[in-house]
Design a protein around this motif. Structure first.
Motif, short mmCIF file in Angstrom:
data_model
loop_
_atom_site.label_atom_id
_atom_site.label_comp_id
_atom_site.label_asym_id
_atom_site.label_seq_id
_atom_site.Cartn_x
_atom_site.Cartn_y
_atom_site.Cartn_z
N PRO A 1 0.81 -1.23 0.00
CA PRO A 1 0.00 0.00 0.00
C PRO A 1 0.84 1.27 0.00
O PRO A 1 0.48 2.25 -0.67
CB PRO A 1 -0.83 -0.14 1.28
CG PRO A 1 -0.95 -1.61 1.50
CD PRO A 1 0.36 -2.19 1.04
N GLU A 2 1.96 1.27 0.73
CA GLU A 2 2.77 2.47 0.77
C GLU A 2 3.46 2.71 -0.58
O GLU A 2 3.68 3.87 -0.98
CB GLU A 2 3.81 2.40 1.89
CG GLU A 2 4.78 1.24 1.81
CD GLU A 2 4.28 0.00 2.53
OE1 GLU A 2 5.15 -0.86 2.87
OE2 GLU A 2 3.05 -0.12 2.76
N GLN A 3 3.80 1.62 -1.29
CA GLN A 3 4.36 1.78 -2.64
C GLN A 3 3.31 2.35 -3.58
O GLN A 3 3.59 3.25 -4.37
CB GLN A 3 4.85 0.43 -3.17
CG GLN A 3 6.06 -0.14 -2.45
CD GLN A 3 6.42 -1.51 -2.98
OE1 GLN A 3 5.57 -2.39 -3.10
NE2 GLN A 3 7.68 -1.70 -3.32
N GLN A 4 2.10 1.81 -3.51
CA GLN A 4 1.05 2.30 -4.38
C GLN A 4 0.69 3.75 -4.07
O GLN A 4 0.42 4.54 -4.98
CB GLN A 4 -0.19 1.42 -4.29
CG GLN A 4 -1.23 1.77 -5.35
CD GLN A 4 -2.39 0.80 -5.41
OE1 GLN A 4 -2.48 -0.11 -4.58
NE2 GLN A 4 -3.27 0.99 -6.37
N GLN A 5 0.71 4.09 -2.80
CA GLN A 5 0.41 5.47 -2.43
C GLN A 5 1.46 6.43 -3.01
O GLN A 5 1.13 7.53 -3.45
CB GLN A 5 0.36 5.62 -0.90
CG GLN A 5 -0.07 6.98 -0.42
CD GLN A 5 -1.44 7.39 -0.93
OE1 GLN A 5 -2.32 6.54 -1.14
NE2 GLN A 5 -1.64 8.68 -1.18
N ARG A 6 2.70 5.98 -3.02
CA ARG A 6 3.76 6.80 -3.62
C ARG A 6 3.50 7.02 -5.11
O ARG A 6 3.64 8.13 -5.64
CB ARG A 6 5.12 6.11 -3.42
CG ARG A 6 6.29 6.84 -4.04
CD ARG A 6 7.60 6.12 -3.76
NE ARG A 6 8.62 6.62 -4.68
CZ ARG A 6 9.44 5.85 -5.37
NH1 ARG A 6 9.37 4.53 -5.24
NH2 ARG A 6 10.34 6.37 -6.17
N ILE A 7 3.09 5.96 -5.81
CA ILE A 7 2.77 6.06 -7.24
C ILE A 7 1.61 7.03 -7.44
O ILE A 7 1.65 7.91 -8.31
CB ILE A 7 2.43 4.68 -7.81
CG1 ILE A 7 3.63 3.73 -7.71
CG2 ILE A 7 1.97 4.79 -9.27
CD1 ILE A 7 3.27 2.27 -7.91
N ILE A 8 0.58 6.87 -6.64
CA ILE A 8 -0.60 7.71 -6.77
C ILE A 8 -0.25 9.18 -6.53
O ILE A 8 -0.70 10.07 -7.28
CB ILE A 8 -1.70 7.24 -5.80
CG1 ILE A 8 -2.29 5.91 -6.28
CG2 ILE A 8 -2.80 8.30 -5.64
CD1 ILE A 8 -3.21 5.22 -5.27
N GLN A 9 0.56 9.47 -5.53
CA GLN A 9 0.94 10.84 -5.26
C GLN A 9 1.70 11.45 -6.43
O GLN A 9 1.49 12.62 -6.78
CB GLN A 9 1.76 10.90 -3.97
CG GLN A 9 0.93 10.66 -2.72
CD GLN A 9 1.78 10.55 -1.47
OE1 GLN A 9 3.00 10.42 -1.54
NE2 GLN A 9 1.13 10.61 -0.31
#
Length: 401
Positions: free
Chosen positions: A386-394
């Motif tokens: 989730p933290e990796q995906q959140q980085r991508i989304i940001q």
């Protein structure tokens, strides 16, 4: 750092400074269960390393049970499975095969192996897969010419199934068998039935980036038990039943090893978990980025379940000047892998001169060409944190905002 957009007009700066990072995020990395070693050890303990053994037999049986087909043949790749399906249908030099255009080249290369002629069919908007309307045009033209295809290869791209009812009705009307390329859609369903089980033959791929993997491998599926048995024979160098090495026809070295089949057995045990994880990845992207007018995602046809192998978005060029290549290169600068949508096969130099039937009227851009121009595949692995995906989304929000 600047890049040139693929529209070719101007140099556009990246929205924020590049930050070097060693934590690479892959598009779709292998995801091990931890149980693979158990089956690999059994192969070593029995000394059945390759090409055959208990894992191969069990993996075939387990895959057939999962897909609800009568039989399965474990092979070295999904490409090999398509090639053997063409062989089983008697397709050879001078024959014609219809094939989805928006797909990886492996869907069509076996047509060339067989010496046959590929004819490419456009996509439609609601699934991005083969258009029944374009297929009807192709059939009508072939009938008028007096040369119907010997098979139709229907591909389910990125995990979303095609409109199988409409496509199957057309193929049945013309008496043409379907080869279902479900390389990307293991775990997807169409009206409650598994993709890969809906045609005369179905194929899966277990390449390293697929929803489950054997590092490399594939499976041929069918309710035709005799056909699958023949495929196993052809895949084992077509050795005749004799007390010495005798061969009456051309064979291939296409069988899966017992070690790799062991990996596949452990992977298959987790298939529903992998589908759930990838669908959750898609949902997080959709909730975060669906608010942007410039962004659209691959639809999910009513009555189907996509495994969401890859989350793919479209960028409307009338609403944003950020092209897929711009975003891809920006993500790459941040050590994040993404990928353009498949370049349609009718645009590939390899298939120059092949016939193509568009979903749209003459003079209007084909659907597959539009999807290629506007589409980008985002990191979608089932082990994406989730933290990796959140980085991508940001990062994407910075670009789109």
């Amino acid at each position: 750092m600047n890049i040139r957009q693929d529209t070719g007009a101007s140099v556009v700066p990246f929205p924020v400074p590049v930050k070097e990072t060693s934590d690479r995020i892959f598009l779709s990395a292998p995801h091990m269960t931890g149980n693979e070693q158990k089956y690999i050890s059994e192969a070593f303990e029995s000394n059945w390393i390759a090409p055959m053994g208990g894992n191969v037999n069990q993996f075939e049986a387990e895959m057939a049970a999962y897909a609800t087909t009568q039989a399965a043949a474990a092979l070295s790749s999904g490409t090999a499975a398509i090639h053997l399906a063409l062989q089983l249908l008697g397709i050879g030099k001078g024959d014609r095969v219809f094939c989805s255009s928006l797909t990886f080249v492996a869907s069509a290369n076996p047509i060339l192996y067989a010496g046959a002629e590929p004819v490419f069919i456009d996509s439609e908007e609601e699934t991005w897969n083969m258009s029944p309307w374009a297929l009807q045009k192709a059939f009508a033209a072939a009938e008028q010419e007096g040369k119907l295809p010997k098979a139709v290869i229907i591909v389910h791209i990125y995990g979303q199934s095609a409109r199988m009812d409409e496509l199957t009705a057309l193929c049945d009307h013309y008496g043409v068998p379907i080869i279902e390329d479900a390389a990307e859609s293991l775990g997807s369903t169409y009206k409650g039935k598994k993709t890969g089980s809906l045609g005369t033959y179905g194929i899966y791929s277990f390449n390293g980036n697929k929803i489950i993997t054997t590092s490399g491998g594939g499976m041929l599926m069918s309710n035709d038990r005799k056909g699958v048995a023949q495929a196993r024979f052809l895949a084992s160098q077509a050795k005749d039943d004799a007390p010495f090495y005798e061969h009456s026809r051309v064979g291939y070295n296409y069988r899966m090893s017992n070690v790799l089949a062991g990996i596949g057995r452990a992977q298959l045990e987790a298939i529903e978990l992998r589908v759930s994880a990838r669908r959750a990845v898609f949902n997080r992207y959709f909730l975060a980025l669906g608010k942007y007018e410039a962004v659209k995602f691959q639809p999910e046809l009513e009555g189907t379940r996509s495994n969401r192998w890859l989350t793919v978005l479209l960028l409307d060029p009338s609403r944003t000047d950020r092209s897929p290549d711009y975003i891809r290169e920006w993500l790459e600068s941040q050590n994040i892998e993404s990928r353009r949508v498949w370049k349609p096969l009718h645009l590939q130099p390899l298939f120059a001169g092949c016939k193509f039937y568009s979903h749209n009227p003459h003079g209007k851009t084909a659907v597959s060409e539009k999807l290629f121009a506007e589409g980008l595949c985002l990191p979608s692995g089932s082990d994406l944190q989730p933290e990796q995906q959140q980085r991508i989304i940001q990062l994407l929000e910075k670009i789109l905002g």
